[in-house]
Design a protein around this motif. Structure first.
Motif, short mmCIF file in Angstrom:
data_model
loop_
_atom_site.label_atom_id
_atom_site.label_comp_id
_atom_site.label_asym_id
_atom_site.label_seq_id
_atom_site.Cartn_x
_atom_site.Cartn_y
_atom_site.Cartn_z
N ARG A 7 0.92 -1.32 0.10
CA ARG A 7 -0.15 0.12 0.14
C ARG A 7 0.97 1.08 0.34
O ARG A 7 0.62 2.19 -0.15
CB ARG A 7 -1.10 0.12 1.41
N GLU A 8 1.96 1.31 0.73
CA GLU A 8 2.85 2.76 0.66
C GLU A 8 4.09 2.76 -0.80
O GLU A 8 4.16 3.29 -1.40
CB GLU A 8 4.24 2.03 1.70
N ARG A 9 3.52 1.96 -1.56
CA ARG A 9 4.25 1.56 -2.63
C ARG A 9 3.56 1.97 -4.48
O ARG A 9 3.53 2.41 -5.24
CB ARG A 9 5.01 0.02 -2.97
N TYR A 10 1.89 1.92 -3.59
CA TYR A 10 1.08 1.73 -5.27
C TYR A 10 -0.05 2.12 -5.09
O TYR A 10 -0.92 2.51 -3.25
CB TYR A 10 0.96 0.07 -5.61
N SER A 11 -0.58 3.16 -5.64
CA SER A 11 -1.72 3.44 -5.21
C SER A 11 -3.00 3.43 -5.64
O SER A 11 -4.00 3.66 -5.06
CB SER A 11 -1.89 4.92 -6.36
N ILE A 12 -2.15 2.11 -6.14
CA ILE A 12 -4.12 1.03 -6.11
C ILE A 12 -4.83 0.34 -5.10
O ILE A 12 -3.57 0.15 -4.38
CB ILE A 12 -3.86 -0.44 -7.40
N PRO A 13 -6.07 0.66 -5.19
CA PRO A 13 -6.93 -0.39 -3.78
C PRO A 13 -6.28 -1.79 -3.75
O PRO A 13 -6.30 -2.31 -4.70
CB PRO A 13 -7.83 -0.12 -4.40
N PHE A 14 -5.36 -2.04 -2.34
CA PHE A 14 -5.50 -3.33 -1.96
C PHE A 14 -6.81 -4.26 -0.88
O PHE A 14 -6.75 -3.42 0.16
CB PHE A 14 -3.58 -3.80 -1.11
N ILE A 15 -6.46 -4.91 -1.13
CA ILE A 15 -8.13 -5.61 -0.26
C ILE A 15 -7.70 -6.84 0.37
O ILE A 15 -7.05 -7.90 -0.29
CB ILE A 15 -9.30 -6.35 -0.79
N GLY A 16 -6.73 -6.46 1.60
CA GLY A 16 -6.24 -8.06 2.01
C GLY A 16 -7.08 -9.43 2.89
O GLY A 16 -8.00 -9.17 3.09
N THR A 17 -6.67 -10.64 3.51
CA THR A 17 -6.71 -11.06 3.66
C THR A 17 -6.31 -12.09 5.34
O THR A 17 -4.96 -12.03 5.27
CB THR A 17 -7.37 -12.51 2.91
N GLU A 18 -7.41 -11.88 6.34
CA GLU A 18 -6.55 -11.94 7.27
C GLU A 18 -7.64 -13.09 8.40
O GLU A 18 -8.95 -13.56 8.51
CB GLU A 18 -6.66 -10.56 8.52
N PRO A 19 -7.14 -13.44 9.21
CA PRO A 19 -7.89 -15.01 9.84
C PRO A 19 -8.62 -14.50 10.68
O PRO A 19 -8.48 -12.92 11.14
CB PRO A 19 -6.70 -15.56 10.83
N GLY A 20 -10.29 -15.15 10.95
CA GLY A 20 -11.70 -14.62 11.19
C GLY A 20 -11.20 -14.49 12.77
O GLY A 20 -12.32 -15.30 13.24
N ILE A 21 -10.51 -14.22 13.24
CA ILE A 21 -10.31 -14.43 14.54
C ILE A 21 -11.84 -13.27 15.61
O ILE A 21 -11.81 -14.19 16.21
CB ILE A 21 -8.82 -13.74 15.71
N LYS A 22 -11.41 -12.60 14.91
CA LYS A 22 -12.85 -11.79 15.38
C LYS A 22 -13.96 -12.76 15.89
O LYS A 22 -14.69 -12.56 16.58
CB LYS A 22 -12.86 -10.31 15.11
N PRO A 23 -15.19 -12.40 14.67
CA PRO A 23 -15.64 -13.46 14.38
C PRO A 23 -16.72 -15.01 15.18
O PRO A 23 -17.08 -15.23 16.08
CB PRO A 23 -16.16 -14.02 12.88
#
Length: 272
Positions: free
Chosen positions: A86-102
């Motif tokens: 995200r720091e290097r590119y202006s394009i939107p990035f959508i990530g994936t992280e483990p669903g610990i909260k749910p």
């Protein structure tokens, strides 16, 4: 950035196809380019510098293909380097992280388990996530170095996968885990086996639908959504004009078989 661009999705291999399927359901009018970095899979055994190098190479490729957003459909890549991307590119990035909260919100025993690659579990961003949302919940971590290759080899049915799955799941259920987080996108392809091994008393949390919804939200927010549709209309919209391309850095013959099995026949793969 034009709304005519595609959505780029990448993973170390075929794990991200599960997320891509949900994106396709939710955004049927959007063109999608899926990149599997199969030559370098699994990322879970690589160091952060190598993972970032590969993610940058794939990002450069996807940008050259006129994508308007990039989904990092890999928990290891997300926790290791999405902020650097995200720091290097202006394009939107959508990530994936483990669903610990749910998982925390759903547990009754107060004990949850996380299945993930060794690299994901070692990242500071994963530790920060767990510390932030776990509160007074006991989180049992289980590194699973074999499961990615199990999926990449298409050994997905119960007879082929139960033994390797059991060695990771059974120790968690013996500790009283009642909610199990799939912390790697590859594991979604083993969901029926994991559910059967864990038993009906254990709820399985994966994040494919949540990631797809976040993609839609980000496109709508940036006014990049190709179709001006209400959410309720998206699942029934025509998909005739939407293209899906499958690209790999690895063996194209094997990738073609993987796509045929997990996505469906009739799609030709290419290399990059």
């Amino acid at each position: 950035m034009s709304s005519s661009g595609s959505i780029g999705v990448f993973d170390s291999g075929i794990g991200g196809l599960a997320i891509t399927q949900e994106i396709r359901k939710l955004l049927p009018n959007e063109d999608i380019i899926y990149v599997a970095d199969s030559l370098h899979a699994p990322y879970g055994e690589k160091n952060d510098a190598f993972i970032l190098q590969r993610c940058m190479a794939i990002t450069e490729y996807l940008i050259s293909q006129n994508v308007k957003a990039i989904v990092v459909a890999c928990n290891t890549a997300t926790t290791s380097c999405i902020e650097a991307l995200r720091e290097r590119y202006s394009i939107p990035f959508i990530g994936t992280e483990p669903g610990i909260k749910p998982a925390v919100l759903n547990t009754k025993t107060g004990i949850i388990g996380v299945l993930a690659t060794p690299r994901t579990l070692k990242t500071t961003s994963f530790s920060a996530l767990a510390d932030r949302v776990a509160l007074n919940i006991q989180v049992e971590l289980m590194p699973c170095p074999d499961l990615v290759q199990q999926v990449e080899s298409l050994k997905l049915d119960y007879d082929a996968a139960a033994e390797v799955v059991r060695q990771y799941v059974q120790p968690l259920t013996e500790k009283g885990v009642d909610t199990l987080v799939l912390g790697c996108t590859h594991y979604a392809h083993l969901l029926p086996v994991i559910s059967r091994v864990a038993g009906p008393q254990v709820r399985i949390i994966n994040t494919e639908v949540a990631v797809a919804k976040e993609v839609m939200r980000r496109l709508n927010h940036a006014k990049l959504n190709k179709a001006d549709l209400k959410t309720a209309d998206l699942n029934t919209a025509s998909t005739e004009l939407a293209a899906t391309r499958f690209i790999t850095s690895g063996n194209q013959t094997h990738f073609q078989k993987q796509v045929d099995v997990l996505w469906g026949a009739g799609f030709t793969v290419a290399g990059f």
